[in-house]
Write a protein that holds these residues in place. Structure first.
Motif, PDB file in Angstrom:
ATOM      1  N   GLY A  12       0.797  -1.215   0.000  1.00  0.00           N
ATOM      2  CA  GLY A  12       0.000   0.000   0.000  1.00  0.00           C
ATOM      3  C   GLY A  12       0.832   1.269   0.000  1.00  0.00           C
ATOM      4  O   GLY A  12       0.474   2.259  -0.652  1.00  0.00           O
ATOM      5  N   LYS A  15       2.110   1.779  -3.524  1.00  0.00           N
ATOM      6  CA  LYS A  15       1.004   2.181  -4.403  1.00  0.00           C
ATOM      7  C   LYS A  15       0.636   3.635  -4.187  1.00  0.00           C
ATOM      8  O   LYS A  15       0.267   4.351  -5.129  1.00  0.00           O
ATOM      9  CB  LYS A  15      -0.203   1.269  -4.135  1.00  0.00           C
ATOM     10  N   HIS A 111       3.104   3.284   8.237  1.00  0.00           N
ATOM     11  CA  HIS A 111       2.063   2.603   7.461  1.00  0.00           C
ATOM     12  C   HIS A 111       1.537   1.328   8.109  1.00  0.00           C
ATOM     13  O   HIS A 111       0.500   0.814   7.675  1.00  0.00           O
ATOM     14  CB  HIS A 111       2.607   2.245   6.071  1.00  0.00           C
ATOM     15  N   GLU A 277      -4.299  -3.924  10.854  1.00  0.00           N
ATOM     16  CA  GLU A 277      -4.317  -2.969   9.750  1.00  0.00           C
ATOM     17  C   GLU A 277      -4.179  -1.558  10.300  1.00  0.00           C
ATOM     18  O   GLU A 277      -4.862  -1.177  11.260  1.00  0.00           O
ATOM     19  CB  GLU A 277      -5.626  -3.087   8.975  1.00  0.00           C
ATOM     20  N   PRO A 280      -6.247   0.787   5.804  1.00  0.00           N
ATOM     21  CA  PRO A 280      -6.342   0.099   4.516  1.00  0.00           C
ATOM     22  C   PRO A 280      -6.919   0.976   3.408  1.00  0.00           C
ATOM     23  O   PRO A 280      -8.129   1.228   3.347  1.00  0.00           O
ATOM     24  CB  PRO A 280      -7.256  -1.091   4.815  1.00  0.00           C
ATOM     25  N   THR A 281      -6.047   1.437   2.526  1.00  0.00           N
ATOM     26  CA  THR A 281      -6.476   2.298   1.429  1.00  0.00           C
ATOM     27  C   THR A 281      -7.502   1.605   0.542  1.00  0.00           C
ATOM     28  O   THR A 281      -8.380   2.265  -0.039  1.00  0.00           O
ATOM     29  CB  THR A 281      -5.246   2.716   0.591  1.00  0.00           C
ATOM     30  N   VAL A 282      -7.432   0.288   0.455  1.00  0.00           N
ATOM     31  CA  VAL A 282      -8.376  -0.432  -0.402  1.00  0.00           C
ATOM     32  C   VAL A 282      -9.814  -0.237   0.063  1.00  0.00           C
ATOM     33  O   VAL A 282     -10.751  -0.253  -0.752  1.00  0.00           O
ATOM     34  CB  VAL A 282      -8.003  -1.931  -0.471  1.00  0.00           C
TER      35      VAL A 282
END
Length: 371
Positions: A12, A15, A111, A277, A280-282
């Motif tokens: 992440g 990305k 992160h 986590e 979580p960008t997702v």
């Protein structure tokens, strides 16, 4: 501006570079990226090069390699950045050296949450990172209030710590046309619904619990399918579990994909059964796609998902996970309401423009001029 990161892999943090750096560049900020380890199977480097971001490879094998660290210091000195923004462990350590030796203002973004768990056993590298974040760097950025609270409880990080959530390119995620071929590939007919998760297939993502929940889900909603997007070390064990539960027709391992926006647009519910986590960008991407979310009540997830956008469940509980998913499968009105709320929250709180506004203000403060 110089961004530094351990490697350009599939995670992440990496990305995020493909979204943040082009936005800074669009605003007229001169930004370059340095990384320390080569990764052969990632597309991140190609994407950044296509976006015109200057890349600098500077080898670093271990933090004990003083020769490599001094070489990196020379390269950073030659680039003469106003501010350094570090990501991941090596990035944080190198930025700390640059702050001490070169007097360049430096910040880092944390992160992951592993270091701040109550049962964590910090390595030497973790301890060096802690020294940098507590005593050397100008700011340490956490992605959510929960992450910052956990860090303060375990490491005693001080007032230089701030919260700036990640942002996403909202325009890439829409609630428009759906790729019906993707739904067909996952065995979803006209009356069926598609659950989707996107993750690296590793133990801490908890995907085995989602697969274990599927028999109960299919019993309640026989036309439901699950798409697991991603690759990783747990793929073989997940394949064995799917076969053992006779789920081959309903659970599909799609592997690593670059068409995540299209997959999310073709989905009905997003699920993330993660065990740990930070942020979580997702989930932001799923919300921007108008998907209601079922996710673990862990780490920074509750800072994103609330009862207006989804359902939070305890970690490692397949039955509770299945119950939450079935609630959404059986209630079209609730799905529609959560979908609209999720999209609105992503747009108003988690756009890349909002994130970069905050970062740019921080960089300007540290540089002593507008950046």
């Amino acid at each position: 501006m110089l961004y530094i990161i351990d490697r350009l892999g599939r995670g992440g943090a990496e990305k995020l570079m493909t979204v943040t750096l082009p936005e800074l560049r669009r605003r007229g900020v001169t930004v370059e990226l340095m990384f320390f380890q080569q990764v052969s199977d990632s597309t991140i480097r190609d994407i950044l090069e296509e976006q015109g971001i200057p890349l600098h490879f500077a080898p670093l094998d271990k933090i004990r390699r003083i020769d490599q660290i001094l070489s990196i210091m020379g390269k950073i000195r030659a680039l003469r950045p106003d501010v350094i923004h570090a990501h991941l462990q090596f990035g944080t350590i190198i930025s700390s050296f640059a702050r001490l030796l070169l007097r360049i203002p430096a910040v880092t973004t944390i992160h992951v949450m592993d270091r701040f768990e109550a049962d964590a056993h910090p390595s030497l590298r973790d301890r060096v990172v802690d020294i940098g974040t507590r005593r050397i760097l100008d700011r340490t950025i956490f992605l959510s209030p929960s992450s910052l609270a956990a860090a303060r409880a375990t490491t005693g990080i001080g007032r230089n710590a701030i919260v700036i959530p990640n942002g996403i390119d909202i325009a890439k995620f829409s609630t428009g046309s759906v790729a019906q071929s993707l739904r067909r590939d996952c065995g979803v007919g006209a009356e069926g619904l598609l659950l989707t998760t996107v993750a690296i297939l590793r133990p801490l993502k908890g995907l085995e619990h989602l697969v274990a929940a599927m028999p109960q889900i299919i019993e309640a909603s026989p036309m439901t399918s699950l798409a697991i997007v991603g690759d990783g070390p747990n793929r073989a064990s997940l394949e064995e579990q799917i076969v053992a539960l006779s789920l081959q027709e309903r659970v599909h391992l799609l592997g690593f994909r670059t068409d995540i926006p299209e997959i999310l647009a073709a989905s009905d519910i997003f699920v993330l059964p993660t065990l740990r986590e930070a942020f979580p960008t997702v989930i932001l991407e799923a919300m921007a796609s108008g998907l209601p979310v079922v996710a673990s009540n862990v780490g920074g997830v509750p800072d994103i998902v609330d009862r207006d956008t989804g359902i939070l469940v305890p970690t490692g509980t397949p039955k509770t996970l299945a119950d939450a998913i079935c609630t959404l499968l059986e209630d079209t009105s609730l799905r529609t309401t959560l979908s609209g709320n999720a999209r609105r929250k992503a747009v108003t709180e988690f756009s890349i423009e909002t994130q970069v506004d905050r970062l740019q203000a921080l960089y300007s403060e540290l540089a002593g001029r507008d950046v």
